[in-house]
Design an enzyme around this catalytic site. Structure first.
Site, PDB file in Angstrom:
ATOM      1  N   SER A  15       0.821  -1.219   0.000  1.00  0.00           N
ATOM      2  CA  SER A  15       0.000   0.000   0.000  1.00  0.00           C
ATOM      3  C   SER A  15       0.854   1.268   0.000  1.00  0.00           C
ATOM      4  O   SER A  15       0.697   2.141  -0.867  1.00  0.00           O
ATOM      5  CB  SER A  15      -0.895   0.015   1.238  1.00  0.00           C
ATOM      6  OG  SER A  15      -1.699  -1.146   1.258  1.00  0.00           O
ATOM      7  N   GLY A  16       1.770   1.390   0.954  1.00  0.00           N
ATOM      8  CA  GLY A  16       2.574   2.613   1.077  1.00  0.00           C
ATOM      9  C   GLY A  16       3.511   2.794  -0.096  1.00  0.00           C
ATOM     10  O   GLY A  16       3.641   3.892  -0.644  1.00  0.00           O
ATOM     11  N   THR A  42       0.546  -6.847   1.861  1.00  0.00           N
ATOM     12  CA  THR A  42      -0.249  -7.601   2.827  1.00  0.00           C
ATOM     13  C   THR A  42      -1.733  -7.315   2.661  1.00  0.00           C
ATOM     14  O   THR A  42      -2.555  -8.238   2.623  1.00  0.00           O
ATOM     15  CB  THR A  42       0.188  -7.228   4.263  1.00  0.00           C
ATOM     16  OG1 THR A  42       1.554  -7.578   4.424  1.00  0.00           O
ATOM     17  CG2 THR A  42      -0.641  -7.960   5.298  1.00  0.00           C
ATOM     18  N   CYS A  43      -2.083  -6.061   2.573  1.00  0.00           N
ATOM     19  CA  CYS A  43      -3.500  -5.683   2.581  1.00  0.00           C
ATOM     20  C   CYS A  43      -4.289  -6.409   1.495  1.00  0.00           C
ATOM     21  O   CYS A  43      -5.317  -7.019   1.757  1.00  0.00           O
ATOM     22  CB  CYS A  43      -3.630  -4.169   2.412  1.00  0.00           C
ATOM     23  SG  CYS A  43      -5.340  -3.640   2.273  1.00  0.00           S
ATOM     24  N   LYS A  51      -9.335 -10.968   4.238  1.00  0.00           N
ATOM     25  CA  LYS A  51      -9.941 -11.070   5.576  1.00  0.00           C
ATOM     26  C   LYS A  51     -11.390 -10.577   5.539  1.00  0.00           C
ATOM     27  O   LYS A  51     -12.296 -11.199   6.087  1.00  0.00           O
ATOM     28  CB  LYS A  51      -9.102 -10.250   6.561  1.00  0.00           C
ATOM     29  CG  LYS A  51      -9.566 -10.247   8.004  1.00  0.00           C
ATOM     30  CD  LYS A  51     -10.554  -9.158   8.329  1.00  0.00           C
ATOM     31  CE  LYS A  51     -10.213  -7.793   7.896  1.00  0.00           C
ATOM     32  NZ  LYS A  51      -9.178  -7.122   8.630  1.00  0.00           N
ATOM     33  N   TYR A  99      -3.423  -3.296  -9.785  1.00  0.00           N
ATOM     34  CA  TYR A  99      -2.199  -2.614  -9.325  1.00  0.00           C
ATOM     35  C   TYR A  99      -1.141  -2.570 -10.421  1.00  0.00           C
ATOM     36  O   TYR A  99      -0.439  -1.580 -10.592  1.00  0.00           O
ATOM     37  CB  TYR A  99      -1.650  -3.296  -8.061  1.00  0.00           C
ATOM     38  CG  TYR A  99      -2.337  -2.774  -6.821  1.00  0.00           C
ATOM     39  CD1 TYR A  99      -1.883  -1.614  -6.202  1.00  0.00           C
ATOM     40  CD2 TYR A  99      -3.456  -3.396  -6.303  1.00  0.00           C
ATOM     41  CE1 TYR A  99      -2.517  -1.104  -5.087  1.00  0.00           C
ATOM     42  CE2 TYR A  99      -4.103  -2.889  -5.194  1.00  0.00           C
ATOM     43  CZ  TYR A  99      -3.632  -1.751  -4.582  1.00  0.00           C
ATOM     44  OH  TYR A  99      -4.274  -1.243  -3.492  1.00  0.00           O
ATOM     45  N   GLY A 175      -5.256 -11.476  21.688  1.00  0.00           N
ATOM     46  CA  GLY A 175      -6.473 -10.742  22.044  1.00  0.00           C
ATOM     47  C   GLY A 175      -6.578  -9.432  21.296  1.00  0.00           C
ATOM     48  O   GLY A 175      -7.295  -8.524  21.704  1.00  0.00           O
ATOM     49  N   TYR A 177      -6.332  -7.338  17.186  1.00  0.00           N
ATOM     50  CA  TYR A 177      -7.087  -7.255  15.925  1.00  0.00           C
ATOM     51  C   TYR A 177      -7.283  -8.628  15.265  1.00  0.00           C
ATOM     52  O   TYR A 177      -8.385  -9.057  14.993  1.00  0.00           O
ATOM     53  CB  TYR A 177      -6.307  -6.419  14.915  1.00  0.00           C
ATOM     54  CG  TYR A 177      -6.429  -4.924  14.977  1.00  0.00           C
ATOM     55  CD1 TYR A 177      -7.251  -4.248  14.082  1.00  0.00           C
ATOM     56  CD2 TYR A 177      -5.669  -4.179  15.870  1.00  0.00           C
ATOM     57  CE1 TYR A 177      -7.319  -2.857  14.082  1.00  0.00           C
ATOM     58  CE2 TYR A 177      -5.740  -2.787  15.875  1.00  0.00           C
ATOM     59  CZ  TYR A 177      -6.559  -2.136  14.982  1.00  0.00           C
ATOM     60  OH  TYR A 177      -6.630  -0.779  14.986  1.00  0.00           O
ATOM     61  N   ILE A 178      -6.131  -9.268  14.962  1.00  0.00           N
ATOM     62  CA  ILE A 178      -6.216 -10.457  14.104  1.00  0.00           C
ATOM     63  C   ILE A 178      -6.872 -11.611  14.855  1.00  0.00           C
ATOM     64  O   ILE A 178      -7.652 -12.380  14.283  1.00  0.00           O
ATOM     65  CB  ILE A 178      -4.806 -10.838  13.579  1.00  0.00           C
ATOM     66  CG1 ILE A 178      -4.269  -9.695  12.706  1.00  0.00           C
ATOM     67  CG2 ILE A 178      -4.845 -12.144  12.786  1.00  0.00           C
ATOM     68  CD1 ILE A 178      -2.889  -9.921  12.116  1.00  0.00           C
ATOM     69  N   GLU A 181     -10.629 -11.070  14.940  1.00  0.00           N
ATOM     70  CA  GLU A 181     -11.192 -11.169  13.584  1.00  0.00           C
ATOM     71  C   GLU A 181     -11.244 -12.632  13.132  1.00  0.00           C
ATOM     72  O   GLU A 181     -12.272 -13.110  12.641  1.00  0.00           O
ATOM     73  CB  GLU A 181     -10.364 -10.331  12.598  1.00  0.00           C
ATOM     74  CG  GLU A 181     -10.532  -8.835  12.823  1.00  0.00           C
ATOM     75  CD  GLU A 181      -9.830  -7.958  11.798  1.00  0.00           C
ATOM     76  OE1 GLU A 181     -10.197  -6.785  11.686  1.00  0.00           O
ATOM     77  OE2 GLU A 181      -8.898  -8.429  11.107  1.00  0.00           O
ATOM     78  N   ARG A 198      -3.746 -14.181  26.917  1.00  0.00           N
ATOM     79  CA  ARG A 198      -2.977 -14.158  28.175  1.00  0.00           C
ATOM     80  C   ARG A 198      -3.483 -13.116  29.167  1.00  0.00           C
ATOM     81  O   ARG A 198      -3.205 -13.209  30.362  1.00  0.00           O
ATOM     82  CB  ARG A 198      -1.504 -13.903  27.865  1.00  0.00           C
ATOM     83  CG  ARG A 198      -1.216 -12.532  27.264  1.00  0.00           C
ATOM     84  CD  ARG A 198       0.274 -12.374  26.996  1.00  0.00           C
ATOM     85  NE  ARG A 198       0.574 -11.106  26.354  1.00  0.00           N
ATOM     86  CZ  ARG A 198       1.795 -10.756  25.970  1.00  0.00           C
ATOM     87  NH1 ARG A 198       2.806 -11.566  26.121  1.00  0.00           N
ATOM     88  NH2 ARG A 198       2.003  -9.578  25.400  1.00  0.00           N
ATOM     89  N   ASP A 302       4.108  -0.213   7.642  1.00  0.00           N
ATOM     90  CA  ASP A 302       4.310  -1.107   8.785  1.00  0.00           C
ATOM     91  C   ASP A 302       5.773  -1.195   9.208  1.00  0.00           C
ATOM     92  O   ASP A 302       6.064  -1.456  10.370  1.00  0.00           O
ATOM     93  CB  ASP A 302       3.844  -2.535   8.440  1.00  0.00           C
ATOM     94  CG  ASP A 302       2.341  -2.694   8.553  1.00  0.00           C
ATOM     95  OD1 ASP A 302       1.641  -1.674   8.696  1.00  0.00           O
ATOM     96  OD2 ASP A 302       1.865  -3.849   8.489  1.00  0.00           O
ATOM     97  N   HIS A 435     -33.725   8.044  11.087  1.00  0.00           N
ATOM     98  CA  HIS A 435     -34.533   7.083  11.829  1.00  0.00           C
ATOM     99  C   HIS A 435     -35.137   6.028  10.923  1.00  0.00           C
ATOM    100  O   HIS A 435     -35.571   6.369   9.834  1.00  0.00           O
ATOM    101  CB  HIS A 435     -35.655   7.852  12.553  1.00  0.00           C
ATOM    102  CG  HIS A 435     -36.457   6.984  13.478  1.00  0.00           C
ATOM    103  ND1 HIS A 435     -35.931   6.485  14.649  1.00  0.00           N
ATOM    104  CD2 HIS A 435     -37.727   6.533  13.394  1.00  0.00           C
ATOM    105  CE1 HIS A 435     -36.864   5.756  15.249  1.00  0.00           C
ATOM    106  NE2 HIS A 435     -37.942   5.768  14.508  1.00  0.00           N
ATOM    107  N   GLU A 440     -28.315   6.872  14.775  1.00  0.00           N
ATOM    108  CA  GLU A 440     -29.010   8.054  15.301  1.00  0.00           C
ATOM    109  C   GLU A 440     -28.791   8.203  16.808  1.00  0.00           C
ATOM    110  O   GLU A 440     -28.870   9.305  17.350  1.00  0.00           O
ATOM    111  CB  GLU A 440     -30.506   8.021  14.977  1.00  0.00           C
ATOM    112  CG  GLU A 440     -31.268   6.929  15.684  1.00  0.00           C
ATOM    113  CD  GLU A 440     -32.763   6.924  15.340  1.00  0.00           C
ATOM    114  OE1 GLU A 440     -33.364   8.006  15.298  1.00  0.00           O
ATOM    115  OE2 GLU A 440     -33.299   5.823  15.112  1.00  0.00           O
TER     116      GLU A 440
END
Ligand code: NDP
Length: 451
Positions: A15-16, A42-43, A51, A99, A175, A177-178, A181, A198, A302, A435, A440
């Site tokens: 990406s970068g 990676t993305c 993902k 890409y 515990g 993000y990954i 998910e 942990r 990253d 609504h 809302e």
């Protein structure tokens, strides 16, 4: 024009790297990008995109179950992992092609191979030497496996995207993000799923309410969560695995997925030998314009280990190109970067948590709402959402917006604009709601949580 082969040589077409390269080329720079594996990093290949596709796949089971409350009956629900993998792979190949075209169209030269930095202005790609006025390192990060007995039996998220068979029983470790998910994905696809963490609260770096609420909701959906548990070793017996915990308990499964953090890809790049400084975790040390200790070498994404998020890498890449080839003087603003975790239910945030606001010296008012959204009054799933606002008492500015619930990522993007514009609680209050929606509630929360 410099006497070098290129004005910018980027290592890594993620990406970068791609964004910086295209942007630099748009300013008239002669740019090359070297890539050893796949376009999009990676993305696109082993992260956000596959993902999210897996996450959509995993959502359907519950959606179909929820539909019963609305009068649908579903007989013989079956799922074919191979079909999902094939569909995912086709989409990724399509994106790889997109890409490739983007690089071609922008005039960036793509060089396949393993690049190493051999001097302040030279890069070697599999024996070919290229010179460049500037070098940009955008090599990303990789997931890590623990140093425990039997680690070789475990997989990381990289492998989870290519599993031949869907496991029947999985243990997910971590515990963050990954972990949440993938535990949600496996559970949603019908896999018997245990999450081993942990600590005593998921998403430790987020507002405490979010991790606690997420754990409750994930448990309700069937994920078994084991807090305060470590894995001492992993034994294999044929195809069966057994995780031995610190308390000598055995957790049987056929796949163990470690999601315990990602480390920067800086090994064997030749960086230290040309004077690029690395931090203890291997990340590249850069200043506020992404320049390393070697003035001709820059780094983004990253690999600098600031915020491991695709949109952040994109923004950093744009700023580097602007700075080098367009006299840009802007700096990256890491405040108010929104983020979403595609667990089931989703989590999304922008701004400060209650704890961060407190640590930053604010006196805050907190607004929190936990309720059953309209959809689930009839689906009978018992699913609830959590919304939370953190407001600076002195200025009335909304410092943080937090949500756990369906489509939290979609919903929080707009609130990220409000936070960027330094919106006040009074402005939230005078905004008319849409609504009936979950969102809302963010403009109708009037009762402060008691201090
Ligand atoms: P995270 O940093 O989010 O979480 C790592 C987890 O592993 C933490 O719970 C941590 O525990 C635990 N852990 C670390 N070391 C060990 C160990 N030795 N033994 C047991 N547990 C351990 O990392 P991830 O791997 O989940 O993701 C990496 C990064 O990738 C994220 O931080 C995020 O920036 C990015 N990402 C973004 C996504 C998105 O935008 N939706 C999706 C996926 C990744 P503790 O809390 O106790 O330290």
């Amino acid at each position: 024009m410099s006497g070098y082969d290129f004005d910018l040589f980027t290592i890594g077409a993620g990406s970068g790297g791609i964004r910086a390269s295209r942007r630099a080329a748009a300013f008239g720079a002669r740019v090359a990008v070297a890539e050893q594996r796949f376009l999009g990093g990676t993305c696109v290949n082993i992260g956000c995109i596959p993902k999210k596709l897996f996450s959509y796949a995993a959502h359907f089971k519950k959606d179909l179950e929820d539909s019963r409350g609305y009068g649908w009956s579903i007989h013989q629900l079956t799922f074919d992992w191979r079909s999902l993998l094939d569909a995912k792979n086709r989409e990724i190949e399509r994106l790889n092609g997109v890409y490739r075209n983007l690089l071609n169209q922008s005039g960036v030269e793509l060089i396949w191979g393993r690049a190493t930095v051999t001097g302040p202005n030279t890069v070697d790609v599999d024996g070919r030497t290229f010179t460049s006025k500037y070098i940009l390192v955008a090599t990303g990060s990789s997931p890590t496996l623990p140093e425990i007995e039997g680690a070789e039996h475990c997989i990381t998220s990289d492998d989870a995207f290519y599993l031949d068979k869907l496991p029947k029983r999985v243990v997910v470790v971590g515990g963050g993000y990954i972990a949440v998910e993938f535990a949600s994905i496996f559970n949603g696809l019908g896999v018997d799923t245990t999450l081993v963490y942990r600590g005593d609260r998921l998403l430790k770096n987020f507002d405490a309410d979010l991790g606690n609420f997420l754990a409750e909701q994930m448990s309700k959906r069937g994920v078994r969560i084991r807090f305060d548990t470590t894995i001492r070793k992993v034994d294999r017996d044929g195809t069966a695995l057994s995780c031995v915990t610190g308390d000598e308990e055995r957790l049987s499964c056929d796949t163990v997925l470690y999601a315990t953090g990602r480390l920067p890809n800086t090994a064997a790049l030749g960086l230290e030998s040309v004077g690029v400084a690395l931090a203890a975790n291997g990340s590249i040390v850069v200043d506020d314009v992404f320049q390393t200790a070697q003035p001709s070498i820059y780094a983004v994404g990253d690999v600098i280990h600031r915020m491991q998020l695709t949109p952040v890498a994109l923004a950093e890449g744009m700023l580097v190109a602007d700075h080098l080839f367009n006299n840009g003087a802007e700096h990256m603003d890491y405040d108010g970067v929104p983020t979403a975790i595609f667990s089931h239910p989703n989590v999304a945030i922008v701004g400060l948590s209650e704890e961060e606001a407190f640590q930053s010296g604010y006196t805050v008012d907190v607004y929190r709402s936990i309720f059953t959204p309209l959809k689930h009054t009839v689906s009978s799933s018992g699913e609830k959402v959590l919304l939370k606002l953190i407001v600076d008492r002195e200025s009335d500015r909304v410092l943080g917006v937090h949500m756990v619930g369906d489509d939290a990522g979609e919903l929080l993007q707009g609130f990220a604009v409000a936070i960027k514009c330094r919106a006040t609680k009074a402005q939230f209050d005078t905004t008319v709601g849409i609504h009936p929606t979950i969102a809302e509630e963010f403009v109708t929360m009037r009762t402060k949580v008691a201090a």
